[in-house]
Design an enzyme around this catalytic site. Sequence first.
Site, PDB file in Angstrom:
ATOM      1  N   LYS A 195       6.588   7.930   2.301  1.00  0.00           N
ATOM      2  CA  LYS A 195       6.171   7.958   3.716  1.00  0.00           C
ATOM      3  C   LYS A 195       6.879   6.852   4.488  1.00  0.00           C
ATOM      4  O   LYS A 195       6.857   5.689   4.084  1.00  0.00           O
ATOM      5  CB  LYS A 195       4.657   7.760   3.817  1.00  0.00           C
ATOM      6  CG  LYS A 195       4.120   7.751   5.251  1.00  0.00           C
ATOM      7  CD  LYS A 195       2.608   7.556   5.246  1.00  0.00           C
ATOM      8  CE  LYS A 195       2.029   7.644   6.646  1.00  0.00           C
ATOM      9  NZ  LYS A 195       2.405   6.472   7.474  1.00  0.00           N
ATOM     10  N   SER A 224      -6.213   5.005   2.214  1.00  0.00           N
ATOM     11  CA  SER A 224      -5.347   3.848   2.336  1.00  0.00           C
ATOM     12  C   SER A 224      -5.588   2.827   1.230  1.00  0.00           C
ATOM     13  O   SER A 224      -6.732   2.620   0.784  1.00  0.00           O
ATOM     14  CB  SER A 224      -5.569   3.177   3.694  1.00  0.00           C
ATOM     15  OG  SER A 224      -4.883   1.951   3.784  1.00  0.00           O
ATOM     16  N   THR A 248       4.206   4.071   1.049  1.00  0.00           N
ATOM     17  CA  THR A 248       4.669   3.685   2.383  1.00  0.00           C
ATOM     18  C   THR A 248       5.835   2.715   2.249  1.00  0.00           C
ATOM     19  O   THR A 248       5.694   1.651   1.635  1.00  0.00           O
ATOM     20  CB  THR A 248       3.529   3.052   3.190  1.00  0.00           C
ATOM     21  OG1 THR A 248       2.492   4.025   3.379  1.00  0.00           O
ATOM     22  CG2 THR A 248       4.018   2.582   4.543  1.00  0.00           C
ATOM     23  N   HIS A 257       5.263   4.940  11.215  1.00  0.00           N
ATOM     24  CA  HIS A 257       4.037   4.142  11.144  1.00  0.00           C
ATOM     25  C   HIS A 257       3.272   4.194  12.465  1.00  0.00           C
ATOM     26  O   HIS A 257       2.617   3.228  12.863  1.00  0.00           O
ATOM     27  CB  HIS A 257       4.361   2.690  10.774  1.00  0.00           C
ATOM     28  CG  HIS A 257       3.389   2.071   9.813  1.00  0.00           C
ATOM     29  ND1 HIS A 257       3.560   2.075   8.454  1.00  0.00           N
ATOM     30  CD2 HIS A 257       2.218   1.431  10.014  1.00  0.00           C
ATOM     31  CE1 HIS A 257       2.555   1.454   7.857  1.00  0.00           C
ATOM     32  NE2 HIS A 257       1.717   1.056   8.796  1.00  0.00           N
ATOM     33  N   ARG A 260       2.907  -6.990  16.753  1.00  0.00           N
ATOM     34  CA  ARG A 260       1.935  -6.226  17.537  1.00  0.00           C
ATOM     35  C   ARG A 260       1.321  -7.129  18.594  1.00  0.00           C
ATOM     36  O   ARG A 260       0.269  -7.740  18.399  1.00  0.00           O
ATOM     37  CB  ARG A 260       0.862  -5.639  16.624  1.00  0.00           C
ATOM     38  CG  ARG A 260       1.433  -4.688  15.565  1.00  0.00           C
ATOM     39  CD  ARG A 260       0.354  -4.152  14.660  1.00  0.00           C
ATOM     40  NE  ARG A 260       0.923  -3.378  13.557  1.00  0.00           N
ATOM     41  CZ  ARG A 260       0.255  -3.030  12.464  1.00  0.00           C
ATOM     42  NH1 ARG A 260      -1.016  -3.374  12.335  1.00  0.00           N
ATOM     43  NH2 ARG A 260       0.846  -2.345  11.514  1.00  0.00           N
ATOM     44  N   GLN A 283      -2.666   6.462  -0.708  1.00  0.00           N
ATOM     45  CA  GLN A 283      -1.528   5.767  -0.111  1.00  0.00           C
ATOM     46  C   GLN A 283      -1.364   4.407  -0.785  1.00  0.00           C
ATOM     47  O   GLN A 283      -2.324   3.661  -0.973  1.00  0.00           O
ATOM     48  CB  GLN A 283      -1.749   5.589   1.383  1.00  0.00           C
ATOM     49  CG  GLN A 283      -0.642   4.858   2.100  1.00  0.00           C
ATOM     50  CD  GLN A 283      -0.976   3.408   2.358  1.00  0.00           C
ATOM     51  OE1 GLN A 283      -2.104   2.962   2.149  1.00  0.00           O
ATOM     52  NE2 GLN A 283      -0.019   2.650   2.833  1.00  0.00           N
ATOM     53  N   TYR A 339       0.810   0.717  -1.106  1.00  0.00           N
ATOM     54  CA  TYR A 339       1.777  -0.313  -0.785  1.00  0.00           C
ATOM     55  C   TYR A 339       2.146  -1.025  -2.081  1.00  0.00           C
ATOM     56  O   TYR A 339       1.260  -1.367  -2.878  1.00  0.00           O
ATOM     57  CB  TYR A 339       1.190  -1.347   0.175  1.00  0.00           C
ATOM     58  CG  TYR A 339       1.000  -0.892   1.594  1.00  0.00           C
ATOM     59  CD1 TYR A 339       2.088  -0.740   2.449  1.00  0.00           C
ATOM     60  CD2 TYR A 339      -0.276  -0.657   2.101  1.00  0.00           C
ATOM     61  CE1 TYR A 339       1.913  -0.340   3.770  1.00  0.00           C
ATOM     62  CE2 TYR A 339      -0.458  -0.255   3.416  1.00  0.00           C
ATOM     63  CZ  TYR A 339       0.635  -0.105   4.242  1.00  0.00           C
ATOM     64  OH  TYR A 339       0.453   0.296   5.544  1.00  0.00           O
TER      65      TYR A 339
END
Length: 360
Positions: free
Chosen positions: A232, A110, A159, A256, A168, A131, A133
């Site tokens: 992704k 990540s 992503t 996600h 959340r 990964q 961003y």
Amino acid sequence: MHIPPDTVSLDDYERRFHERVDAPIRAYISGAAADGVTQRDNRAAFDRVKLMPCALADFSNASARSILLGEVLESPILIAPTAYHKLVYPAGELATAQAASLTRTWMTVSTQASTPLEEVARIGSAPVWFQLYFQPRWEDTLTLVRRAENAGYKALVLTIDATISGVRNIEQRAGFRLPPDVRPVNLDGMAPMPTFDARNGSPVFKGLLDNAPTWATLQALCRETRLPVVVKGLLNPLDVPRAIEAGAAGIIVSNHGGRTLDTVPATLDCLPGVVAAVNGAVPVLLDGGVRRGTDVFKAIALGASAVMIGQPVLHALAVGGMPGVAHMLTLLQTEFEIAMALMGCATLDTIDRSKVITAL
């Protein structure tokens, strides 16, 4: 760390995780967006698909091996990107990478890893993906890309479904905050990502998304790197042509883990439509809800080249450290091979739509 002898499935690791880990960290790792409808449906979608076995197949040359982006993949199960492995185990991503190497599993590291991406790449022998961003400053994005290239990563996993964090509530209620010794070390010195106050409400359309990435940003990334870029977070078949035209070398059907936008469909339900739209142009992978070897089989039958698992890695890391992750991955790989054997499929290319029933 001791792995309890009754820990024999991924669900067992999740149960032990909830017994051992403090509530705020549990809420961060397991918490879903809003009411958790999508997260629950990711799992339920696999239960809705039934298997239809074929008998007395020849298994003299059986193998779960395939080729993905030009590399030999021993089993179609990859580690998905998850942030902050040090939240649950001191060695963090280094322990995960060791377990991945022991089980010949590809790991996706990540952007928000709690260990520098170069250290993770050095410790393992299995291929690693990074990964990504998009960062607020393009130059910071390119810095991460160059670091991944120089460290030997085999692909970038961009992503696209989290241009802003989801709501959340579980995490908010638990009051989760990163401890002082855990941070996204790969972003040190870079401009901070835009944030909003989801707990108390905060305007989103007042400058927060002014620099949000577009398909043109993806195209620019694909031009700037020598690594294949895997997109992704794509669910809608209408987005497939734009992703491929921009240069995507692969697509991961993902929501996600149900952690960004609630009430979007389960990834398994979206998979056939995306596969049809891709029409063989690039490989398609899936994540979200995979907990059994039969789940892996069902995803491949519906067109996936491989699956990715995220939360189960952190569950196993918290319960058993590096041996726990290696054990969990071995369990899933073994379950998948058992499913292949009992389904009469000696190789991945014999797993097709005829092996599953999607409506009764």
